[in-house]
Design an enzyme around this catalytic site. Sequence first.
Site, PDB file in Angstrom:
ATOM      1  CD  GLU A 134      -2.899  -1.320   2.266  1.00 32.26           C
ATOM      2  OE1 GLU A 134      -3.910  -2.016   2.136  1.00 32.26           O
ATOM      3  OE2 GLU A 134      -2.539  -0.862   3.368  1.00 32.26           O
ATOM      4  CG  ASP A 190      -2.601  -7.455  15.841  1.00 37.22           C
ATOM      5  OD1 ASP A 190      -3.454  -8.176  15.288  1.00 37.22           O
ATOM      6  OD2 ASP A 190      -2.117  -6.438  15.300  1.00 37.22           O
TER       7      ASP A 190
HETATM    8  C1  LIG Z   1      -0.493   0.176   8.868  1.00 42.79           C
HETATM    9  C2  LIG Z   1      -1.420  -0.967   9.185  1.00 42.79           C
HETATM   10  C3  LIG Z   1      -2.369  -1.352   8.250  1.00 42.79           C
HETATM   11  C4  LIG Z   1      -3.240  -2.389   8.529  1.00 42.79           C
HETATM   12  N1  LIG Z   1      -4.170  -2.745   7.590  1.00 42.79           N
HETATM   13  C5  LIG Z   1      -5.076  -3.688   7.886  1.00 42.79           C
HETATM   14  C6  LIG Z   1      -6.113  -4.003   6.964  1.00 42.79           C
HETATM   15  O1  LIG Z   1      -6.191  -3.442   5.871  1.00 42.79           O
HETATM   16  N2  LIG Z   1      -7.020  -4.957   7.322  1.00 42.79           N
HETATM   17  C7  LIG Z   1      -6.950  -5.587   8.540  1.00 42.79           C
HETATM   18  O2  LIG Z   1      -7.816  -6.410   8.839  1.00 42.79           O
HETATM   19  N3  LIG Z   1      -5.981  -5.327   9.425  1.00 42.79           N
HETATM   20  C8  LIG Z   1      -5.038  -4.390   9.125  1.00 42.79           C
HETATM   21  N4  LIG Z   1      -4.056  -4.102  10.025  1.00 42.79           N
HETATM   22  C9  LIG Z   1      -3.956  -4.903  11.260  1.00 42.79           C
HETATM   23  C10 LIG Z   1      -4.977  -4.449  12.289  1.00 42.79           C
HETATM   24  O3  LIG Z   1      -4.941  -3.052  12.429  1.00 42.79           O
HETATM   25  C11 LIG Z   1      -4.670  -5.157  13.606  1.00 42.79           C
HETATM   26  O4  LIG Z   1      -4.778  -6.539  13.399  1.00 42.79           O
HETATM   27  C12 LIG Z   1      -5.611  -4.723  14.707  1.00 42.79           C
HETATM   28  O5  LIG Z   1      -5.480  -3.353  14.960  1.00 42.79           O
HETATM   29  C13 LIG Z   1      -5.352  -5.510  15.988  1.00 42.79           C
HETATM   30  O6  LIG Z   1      -6.213  -5.047  16.978  1.00 42.79           O
HETATM   31  P1  LIG Z   1      -5.772  -5.100  18.505  1.00 42.79           P
HETATM   32  O7  LIG Z   1      -6.949  -4.605  19.278  1.00 42.79           O
HETATM   33  O8  LIG Z   1      -5.213  -6.430  18.820  1.00 42.79           O
HETATM   34  O9  LIG Z   1      -4.564  -4.076  18.621  1.00 42.79           O
HETATM   35  P2  LIG Z   1      -4.500  -2.530  18.241  1.00 42.79           P
HETATM   36  O10 LIG Z   1      -5.605  -2.146  17.331  1.00 42.79           O
HETATM   37  O11 LIG Z   1      -3.111  -2.294  17.793  1.00 42.79           O
HETATM   38  O12 LIG Z   1      -4.763  -1.775  19.614  1.00 42.79           O
HETATM   39  C14 LIG Z   1      -3.872  -1.833  20.687  1.00 42.79           C
HETATM   40  C15 LIG Z   1      -4.217  -0.723  21.662  1.00 42.79           C
HETATM   41  O13 LIG Z   1      -3.527  -0.930  22.868  1.00 42.79           O
HETATM   42  C16 LIG Z   1      -2.971   0.279  23.312  1.00 42.79           C
HETATM   43  N5  LIG Z   1      -1.793  -0.073  24.131  1.00 42.79           N
HETATM   44  C17 LIG Z   1      -0.680  -0.713  23.718  1.00 42.79           C
HETATM   45  N6  LIG Z   1       0.152  -0.913  24.735  1.00 42.79           N
HETATM   46  C18 LIG Z   1      -0.439  -0.373  25.837  1.00 42.79           C
HETATM   47  C19 LIG Z   1      -0.076  -0.262  27.208  1.00 42.79           C
HETATM   48  N7  LIG Z   1       1.063  -0.781  27.687  1.00 42.79           N
HETATM   49  N8  LIG Z   1      -0.931   0.370  28.051  1.00 42.79           N
HETATM   50  C20 LIG Z   1      -2.101   0.897  27.603  1.00 42.79           C
HETATM   51  N9  LIG Z   1      -2.499   0.810  26.308  1.00 42.79           N
HETATM   52  C21 LIG Z   1      -1.679   0.177  25.446  1.00 42.79           C
HETATM   53  C22 LIG Z   1      -2.625   1.042  22.054  1.00 42.79           C
HETATM   54  O14 LIG Z   1      -2.552   2.444  22.295  1.00 42.79           O
HETATM   55  C23 LIG Z   1      -3.803   0.648  21.155  1.00 42.79           C
HETATM   56  O15 LIG Z   1      -4.880   1.555  21.276  1.00 42.79           O
HETATM   57  C24 LIG Z   1      -3.158  -3.065   9.776  1.00 42.79           C
HETATM   58  C25 LIG Z   1      -2.204  -2.671  10.717  1.00 42.79           C
HETATM   59  C26 LIG Z   1      -1.344  -1.622  10.433  1.00 42.79           C
HETATM   60  C27 LIG Z   1      -0.326  -1.198  11.459  1.00 42.79           C
END
Ligand SMILES: Cc1cc2nc3c(=O)[nH]c(=O)nc-3n(C[C@H](O)[C@H](O)[C@H](O)COP(=O)(O)OP(=O)(O)OC[C@H]3O[C@@H](n4cnc5c(N)ncnc54)[C@H](O)[C@@H]3O)c2cc1C
Length: 419
Positions: free
Chosen positions: A167, A296
């Site tokens: 992308e 993740d």
């Molecule tokens: C550039 C990019 C593009 C992407 N494109 C796609 C796509 O097109 N399609 C798709 O399905 N997926 C995509 N992904 C992957 C997708 O965004 C992730 O799989 C998803 O966000 C995972 O969700 P999560 O809740 O596990 O973590 P996240 O969404 O990463 O959220 C983690 C949260 O925890 C918080 N946090 C972290 N550490 C701490 C701490 N110690 N204390 C307090 N808070 C904390 C962070 O601030 C954040 O808000 C992409 C990822 C990136 C980086």
Amino acid sequence: MPRVVIVGGGFGGLYAARAFRGAPVQVTVVDRRNHHLFQPLLYQVAMAALSPGDIASPIRWILRRQKNVEVLLADATGVDLERRRLLLSDGELSYDYLILATGTTHAYFGHDEWQPLAPGLKTLEDALEIRRRVLVAFERAERQPEAATRDALLTFVVIGGGPTGVEMAGALAEISRQSLTRDFRHIDPGAARIILLEGGPSILSAFPEPLRAAALHDLQKLGVDVRTNAAVSAITADGVSIGSDSIRSETVLWAAGVAASPLGRSLGVPVDRAGRVRVQPDLTIPGHPNVYVIGDLASLDGENGRPLPGVAQVAIQMGQHAVRNVLRAVEGQPLRPFVYRDLGNMATIGRASAVADFGTFRLTGYFAWLAWLFVHILNLIGFRNRLLVMVQWAWAYMTYQRAVRLITTKPPAEAGAPR
Ligand SMILES: Cc1cc2nc3c(=O)[nH]c(=O)nc-3n(C[C@H](O)[C@H](O)[C@H](O)COP(=O)(O)OP(=O)(O)OC[C@H]3O[C@@H](n4cnc5c(N)ncnc54)[C@H](O)[C@@H]3O)c2cc1C
């Protein structure tokens, strides 16, 4: 009333908090940032097609109508599993049930010194820094009399041929070949070299072969130089080395690896190589049926025996499943295993082109891009003027105009050299 603490307001944590609506529990959402970020559109902020506010919303605003939820800005540093306390950098919180959803961060394969030289894309700050480096490179090239340095300024290297790298490379090609063509007098932005380096044999390795081939074709049509089996061995202030080959470049971007949030390892339970917590089928950790790890940060095999991918849908569905299990536990019922419903996989390649794999059918080119656009409009939750923003952006996309003017706020002198 049982107290549930959710750490992380990303896709997993936020959808979990929303799923607790009206439930007989008191929920606390903890995040170190005050906003939920729609990461799939982050590269659009990095490439100046969207503004930060278009893809981020305050977590407390999204959850404002949910009376049983409070939101706290805090940095979680660990968990005391025995005392049932979440440890914060400035205190602690007690819980009855804990849901950890702190996601991942960049990994530089043991070369942390590469980080300042090749920023990755994960946060809004990352996106704005990448935007600054790209725009400043063109500005400096315009004033650079020496040909070799000018070429290095107009050479952009993206490391990692997954969806994010593809992308970014596609969008960079689009900016240089289409958006900037008439803006400079001494350089031809269209002559910029965009090089996408992938260490493995193919880009978009998670996609089926015909879609990989279509993506490669579309990238090459945009003028991206795609090099596979090109494992980077060094990154310096002058550029990138791949074995004995070297590429001189002033702008190197990293899209190659992720490591789980350190909170996972701090639990003291088994983790995989990337530090993701090996959860049980019901998403809890061994020996602690009241502690869930999702998104993740979690490692769990799917029905095909392969680990579930780090994508938004996995995080969302895990968040919703963890909530169902917490509520079952509150009622004294047994927990159920998580089953992932695969809704498909997409990646976009510059203007009006994408690949989409929906299992039973696949799309490439313009129709895949329309599907991509539709899915992203649909999933931009709780954002002000969601449709207006997307229509404006789609219009800008189709007319070759960037939705956001190509401005960078820090002058090079204040920001230091671009790298
Ligand atoms: C550039 C990019 C593009 C992407 N494109 C796609 C796509 O097109 N399609 C798709 O399905 N997926 C995509 N992904 C992957 C997708 O965004 C992730 O799989 C998803 O966000 C995972 O969700 P999560 O809740 O596990 O973590 P996240 O969404 O990463 O959220 C983690 C949260 O925890 C918080 N946090 C972290 N550490 C701490 C701490 N110690 N204390 C307090 N808070 C904390 C962070 O601030 C954040 O808000 C992409 C990822 C990136 C980086």
